[in-house]
Design an enzyme around this catalytic site. Sequence first.
Site, PDB file in Angstrom:
ATOM      1  N   ARG A 131      -9.402  85.150  17.615  1.00 31.36           N
ATOM      2  CA  ARG A 131     -10.826  85.154  17.928  1.00 31.36           C
ATOM      3  C   ARG A 131     -11.518  86.046  16.897  1.00 31.36           C
ATOM      4  O   ARG A 131     -11.003  87.094  16.520  1.00 31.36           O
ATOM      5  CB  ARG A 131     -11.104  85.716  19.344  1.00 31.36           C
ATOM      6  CG  ARG A 131     -10.747  84.764  20.475  1.00 31.36           C
ATOM      7  CD  ARG A 131     -11.761  83.637  20.574  1.00 31.36           C
ATOM      8  NE  ARG A 131     -11.454  82.717  21.657  1.00 31.36           N
ATOM      9  CZ  ARG A 131     -10.679  81.640  21.531  1.00 31.36           C
ATOM     10  NH1 ARG A 131     -10.124  81.348  20.374  1.00 31.36           N
ATOM     11  NH2 ARG A 131     -10.462  80.844  22.570  1.00 31.36           N
ATOM     12  N   GLU A 165     -19.659  82.027  15.481  1.00 29.76           N
ATOM     13  CA  GLU A 165     -19.499  80.643  15.042  1.00 29.76           C
ATOM     14  C   GLU A 165     -20.682  79.790  15.489  1.00 29.76           C
ATOM     15  O   GLU A 165     -21.218  80.006  16.574  1.00 29.76           O
ATOM     16  CB  GLU A 165     -18.195  80.079  15.647  1.00 29.76           C
ATOM     17  CG  GLU A 165     -16.964  80.808  15.118  1.00 29.76           C
ATOM     18  CD  GLU A 165     -15.692  80.460  15.876  1.00 29.76           C
ATOM     19  OE1 GLU A 165     -14.719  81.214  15.717  1.00 29.76           O
ATOM     20  OE2 GLU A 165     -15.666  79.455  16.608  1.00 29.76           O
ATOM     21  N   HIS A 205     -12.781  76.808  12.868  1.00 28.00           N
ATOM     22  CA  HIS A 205     -12.161  76.912  14.198  1.00 28.00           C
ATOM     23  C   HIS A 205     -11.515  75.600  14.621  1.00 28.00           C
ATOM     24  O   HIS A 205     -11.844  75.026  15.660  1.00 28.00           O
ATOM     25  CB  HIS A 205     -13.181  77.356  15.253  1.00 28.00           C
ATOM     26  CG  HIS A 205     -12.512  77.947  16.474  1.00 28.00           C
ATOM     27  ND1 HIS A 205     -13.137  78.822  17.333  1.00 28.00           N
ATOM     28  CD2 HIS A 205     -11.265  77.792  16.991  1.00 28.00           C
ATOM     29  CE1 HIS A 205     -12.308  79.174  18.306  1.00 28.00           C
ATOM     30  NE2 HIS A 205     -11.156  78.556  18.116  1.00 28.00           N
TER      31      HIS A 205
END
Lengths: 313, 326
Positions: free
Chosen positions: B245, B274, B292
């Site tokens: 993360r 993000e 991601h």
Amino acid sequence: MESIGVLMMCPMSSYLENELQKRFNLLRFWTSPEKSVFLETHRNSIRAVVGNAFAGADAQLINDLPKLEIVSSFSVGLDKIDLGICKDKGIRVTNTPDVLTEDVADLAIGLIIALLRRLCECDRYVRSGKWKQGDFKLTTKFSGKSVGIIGLGRIGTAIAKRAEAFSCPINYYSRTVKPDVAYKYYPTVVDLAKNSDILVVACPLSDETRHIVNRQVMDALGPKGVLINIGRGPHVDEQELVKALTEGRLGGAALDVFEKEPHVPEELFGLENVVLLPHVGSGTVETRNAMADLVVGNLEAHFSGKSLLTPVV
Amino acid sequence: MTTTSFTQVLPRVLFVNRHAAMGVLGDSFVASTKFEILKAFESPLLLPEFLADQSHPVSAIIAPVAVPVTADLIRLLPNLRLVVTTSTGVDHVDLVECRRRGISVANAGSSYSEDVADTAVGLLIDVFRRISAANRFVKQRLWPLKGDYPLGSKLGRKRIGVVGLGSIGSMVATRLEAFGCQISYSSRNRKPSVPYHYYMDVQEMASNSDALVICCELNDKTFHLINRDVFAALGKQGVIVNVARGGIVDEDEMVRCLREGEIGGAGLDVFEDEPNVPKELFELDNVVLSPHCAYTSLEGLEQLGKVLVGNIEAFFSNKPLLTPVL
């Protein structure tokens, strides 16, 4: 030994150049505009040639150097050296095995993941700002996919060992079955391609293995299969490869080597299922230095009458 | 058919956002005869209106990271009994509120672990061997002009510090062992059965590592775990790979270190905000960026679908959850 003429065929390592310069009379072939004049001038002082994957010692060069005693290659591949003539004339040949095995195998796996998981395209996607408009598309898993290796020598074996850590079943093609390996043998490259998701070229280049990956092999690999070439460009029929990729008959390719380096077929540049590298298989500081040490060590051994470190002929 | 008999109604499972997998796998991604999917994203109504419009209450929700299960959202779902996340991380779920209301929570388990581990290794090799940068070099037609590409760094015998040795961390470790890397790890607790060297302190591990691979979960203890001190300990040749993360890393500090050459490179699949990525990173060749998607292979998502369906079906047949968190 400072008077011994050592002809270096092309730039390959400034560390190697320095080390050779300290010990020998280093002649840099690429700096002379008139190659034939250069050879004529130095023909009687050149007793060693240092070549690599791009330029070695072919029949013509060997015949132009009457005092040539040893060819020390800054590579493990010997396809640029006329071994037959060297044998006939009693010219020694050395290469750089083992020290580059791990780097080449590491790169092969790196290329597989970069290709299947589209790492290069992902990087491009983020840098272009497209992520703000939406997620990247789905890619294909590597772990568990079958890997078919052409040539189970040092490099092929190292690739297999790494792929096994990703739970990949390993298949291979070789001139003969290797009785002590647990991997599945296929008697032809077409059979290997038919039964593998990922096909890796890891054999030496010779007359027998030129274009060993041809149209038939590519069709057997198919639109879901991918080709990884860390061997030599001529292992693959490059024109057929371009057609197979542009026509969607082959799923993808990751290539570190090409038939006419540094030239790469234009058609490949725009394809997102293709990863292209500028022949960097052994391209780490650590390995290139180790290779250079072997080249220098072999030359020193030869010129002091000791046993060669890594002789081929 | 949404009823099995005139008295029985299937449990309703809320799907707020369209999941990437549905685009490829269609409705079969989470199809089941034992529950009904309610697709909020197909309605023009805002979520509160959409839910008020439903005659039958929602008893479960599929919660990707993009749909935080906050106390506010839970309030809109008074009959909610089960949350299934499409991620392994549950930092987007208010577990305290779920516990308070007796709501069960299940996650994706290790559906993604192989894919994330593969990407972590791929990013590490990419940074050390400059794969993406060299691919750009060739595709920009620079090879005939500029000659040889700068050398990379050998992976073999590099000391790799894995932060978090769960499902993903373990898989990263076993893969990298095959490359001749020396593995050490940092984790909440020492794991006596693993052969790797244990560090209680991440900073100490960083000072004895050539690269750190972040594989732990994000929580209060791990927020900004990778900070200025850790980067200083990692050093100028050190590389960081983050597939966990963004919040585990102090991103501003990392960007500063990369720009000033205080660390050697980074492979990043996750970021603090993000899909925003610090644009200073775009100027750097020793950084590999990924949106991601370490977990998104087609095969991995098929596996995820099976786990989602398996959890929901188990719950509503009063069987134990496959991958319970709460």
